[in-house]
Design an enzyme around this catalytic site. Structure first.
Site, PDB file in Angstrom:
ATOM      1  N   THR A  15       0.861  -1.173   0.000  1.00 19.60           N
ATOM      2  CA  THR A  15       0.000   0.000   0.000  1.00 19.60           C
ATOM      3  C   THR A  15       0.906   1.233   0.000  1.00 19.60           C
ATOM      4  O   THR A  15       1.878   1.294   0.731  1.00 19.60           O
ATOM      5  CB  THR A  15      -1.033  -0.037   1.149  1.00 19.60           C
ATOM      6  N   CYS A  17      -3.044   8.355   6.884  1.00 16.00           N
ATOM      7  CA  CYS A  17      -3.721   7.056   6.843  1.00 16.00           C
ATOM      8  C   CYS A  17      -2.906   6.019   7.617  1.00 16.00           C
ATOM      9  O   CYS A  17      -1.737   6.230   7.900  1.00 16.00           O
ATOM     10  CB  CYS A  17      -3.849   6.564   5.403  1.00 16.00           C
ATOM     11  N   HIS A  77      -5.792  -0.394   4.320  1.00 13.67           N
ATOM     12  CA  HIS A  77      -5.373   1.015   4.297  1.00 13.67           C
ATOM     13  C   HIS A  77      -6.586   1.841   4.696  1.00 13.67           C
ATOM     14  O   HIS A  77      -7.536   1.947   3.923  1.00 13.67           O
ATOM     15  CB  HIS A  77      -4.913   1.331   2.859  1.00 13.67           C
TER      16      HIS A  77
END
Lengths: 149, 207
Positions: free
Chosen positions: A12, A18, A35
């Site tokens: 990711t 995040c 994610h």
């Protein structure tokens, strides 16, 4: 959320505020990488459940369990939650990363998962990858050495 | 509120925002021109409502690309963010014209260079916002600029996370700067929150 088994790498990219959450079952060589962007889904009609920590984690754990993951074997590692911009005189701005990290930790603890390693906070982005053959989690950043969790 | 999500904007709303973008970018180009002592032209501005993936694509396509960014928060009659993004090529053009130096990469830049880029971003943003406030007659106060050099994807998630509970989309006003016949993408994102967007459109008579 990406999930795979046996061999291969799941990645990711560019986690800022995040959080990337890697689950790994070493016996099955089963891994997943989630994610999330925000802590809690407030609008129950929002179909994008993987965007939020609460619904995203629930869905990921549900899927992994369906694939045979055993909770006591699960190795969980998290990364991200940075504060990309610091605005002086406005301490609240950009705190979403910290809130994301706290929420993820709380949910995992509540659900009985132990976080084996984490790389959270600071002010830079991270690209996170999970090698499902070995369970190795690699964090790549700009201007900082590569890290293995 | 008439509009609850950026994606609900109709063609007329977009036209109004394009006009604002045009005036703002025009002033920003003038400031840039004064700094560089060079003629700076702009292309016709565009306004797009984009999701995260589309915005990455519109800007450059590589989520891990290292870019520089200046962010300023707007408060007052209008709440939101202004985000100015630039790549290495743009930064080097500025350095070359102002100080006669250029860098092989962002990692080579020292604190002085970062500070110069923050200020240039700040000047561009401020001239944009000043032009815009005059037009809509709103009182907006701007925060101290904050800068970052990091992955494009992570920088773009800042406004998306900030308004994540309101919308999945960003409003992206862009025009290219043309300096010495060379075109540079100007990634200036003006991001009013949804309530402020409604107020702007009302003020300009399309609410």
């Amino acid at each position: 959320m990406k999930l795979t088994r046996g061999q291969g790498e799941i990645i990711t990219y560019a986690l800022g505020s995040c959080i990337g959450i890697a689950f790994y079952d070493p016996v099955l060589k089963l891994g997943a990488l989630l994610h999330i962007m925000l802590p809690v889904r407030q609008n129950k009609d929002d179909a994008n459940i993987l965007k939020y920590a609460d619904t995203g984690l629930a869905e990921t754990i549900r899927k992994l369990t369906a694939f045979g993951m055993v909770k006591s074997r699960a190795i969980v590692k998290i990364a991200g939650g940075a504060k990309m911009f610091e605005i002086s005189g406005n301490a609240n701005f950009g705190n979403i990363g910290e809130r994301n990290a706290q929420t993820v930790r709380q949910i995992l603890q509540r659900d009985g998962f132990h976080i084996r390693a984490e790389d959270c906070g600071a002010n830079y982005a991270r690209t996170m990858s999970l090698d499902v053959a070995t369970g190795d989690v690699v964090i790549k950043t700009f201007g900082h050495p590569e890290k293995h969790l | 509120m008439r509009i609850k999500d950026y994606s609900e904007m109709n063609l007329q709303d977009l036209d109004v925002m394009r006009e604002i973008g045009s005036i703002g970018t025009g002033h920003a180009a003038t400031s840039l021109s004064q700094m560089l002592q060079k003629e700076v032209r702009i292309t016709i501005p565009q306004v797009k409502i984009l999701g995260y993936d589309e915005a990455i694509e519109a800007i450059g396509g590589n989520i891990e690309e290292i870019v520089g960014a200046t962010l300023v928060k707007m408060d007052g009659d209008l709440n939101g963010l202004m985000l100015f993004l630039f790549n290495l090529e743009f930064a080097n053009t500025i350095f070359d014209k102002m100080m006669g130096i250029s860098y092989a990469g962002f990692e080579q830049m020292d604190a002085m260079a970062h500070s110069a880029l923050t200020e240039i971003g700040n000047i561009i943003i401020c001239s944009y916002v000043n032009a815009f406030t005059e037009l809509v007659d709103m009182n907006i106060s701007l925060s101290v600029p904050s800068a970052a050099v990091n992955m494009l994807g992570a920088i773009l998630t800042v406004p998306i996370a900030e308004y994540g509970y309101e919308t999945d989309k960003l409003m992206y006003c862009s025009a290219d700067f043309v300096i010495d016949g060379k075109t540079y993408n100007d990634w200036l994102l003006m991001l009013p929150d949804i309530a402020s967007l409604n107020r702007i459109l009302e003020k300009l008579g399309v609410g």
